[in-house]
Design a protein around this motif. Sequence first.
Motif, PDB file in Angstrom:
ATOM      1  N   PRO A 148      -4.864   2.399  -4.620  1.00  0.00           N
ATOM      2  CA  PRO A 148      -4.616   1.007  -4.231  1.00  0.00           C
ATOM      3  C   PRO A 148      -3.232   0.534  -4.670  1.00  0.00           C
ATOM      4  O   PRO A 148      -2.682   1.019  -5.660  1.00  0.00           O
ATOM      5  CB  PRO A 148      -5.704   0.244  -4.985  1.00  0.00           C
ATOM      6  CG  PRO A 148      -5.951   1.081  -6.206  1.00  0.00           C
ATOM      7  CD  PRO A 148      -5.764   2.510  -5.772  1.00  0.00           C
ATOM      8  N   ALA A 149      -2.681  -0.415  -3.932  1.00  0.00           N
ATOM      9  CA  ALA A 149      -1.388  -1.009  -4.307  1.00  0.00           C
ATOM     10  C   ALA A 149      -1.462  -1.639  -5.691  1.00  0.00           C
ATOM     11  O   ALA A 149      -0.464  -1.692  -6.407  1.00  0.00           O
ATOM     12  CB  ALA A 149      -0.969  -2.049  -3.276  1.00  0.00           C
TER      13      ALA A 149
ATOM     14  N   ALA B 260      -0.590   6.677   5.000  1.00  0.00           N
ATOM     15  CA  ALA B 260      -1.317   5.876   4.000  1.00  0.00           C
ATOM     16  C   ALA B 260      -2.177   6.782   3.121  1.00  0.00           C
ATOM     17  O   ALA B 260      -2.672   7.811   3.571  1.00  0.00           O
ATOM     18  CB  ALA B 260      -2.186   4.849   4.710  1.00  0.00           C
TER      19      ALA B 260
ATOM     20  N   ALA C 101       0.842  -1.202   0.000  1.00  0.00           N
ATOM     21  CA  ALA C 101       0.000   0.000   0.000  1.00  0.00           C
ATOM     22  C   ALA C 101       0.876   1.251   0.000  1.00  0.00           C
ATOM     23  O   ALA C 101       1.819   1.354   0.781  1.00  0.00           O
ATOM     24  CB  ALA C 101      -0.921  -0.013   1.206  1.00  0.00           C
TER      25      ALA C 101
END
Length: 145
Positions: A92-93, A87, A79
């Motif tokens: 999204p990763a 974060a 992430a």
Amino acid sequence: MRRWRAGALAAVALGWFALGPASVATTANGNGGKQFTVTDVPGRATALFPGATGTRWIRLGNTENFPIVVQAVTTVVGAPVDGRGRAVPGCPASAVRVDALAAPVPVPRNGTADAALTTHMLPGAPAACRALTFPLTYNGTAVKP
């Protein structure tokens, strides 16, 4: 023929700007403590934007007194975080993909070898994915030729 595995964690900055590379720790499997390292190559950060493809350079290290051949290196993308390490839920990763090592790489005894991994930021990646750091976890296997 003996096999060894290496696992490592690094961070790659993907976006409009690339941050400096982070080195990674080495690990070994239980087969006699043999190991090799995977680190990011200093000064060769990757900058991506939605739809772009780039190159991520890694350095494979061999601490043994004999040569090895690294047969595989794969990468898991984590992430992303912003410049302050927070974060970023809007990205999204899965917006980034790193291809596996294209071919085996020989590494000399007590030496290193650089290898390139192809990186991709998907064309539909949200704008929030720009200028972020995506942590990478490397895994690999090597054999004694």
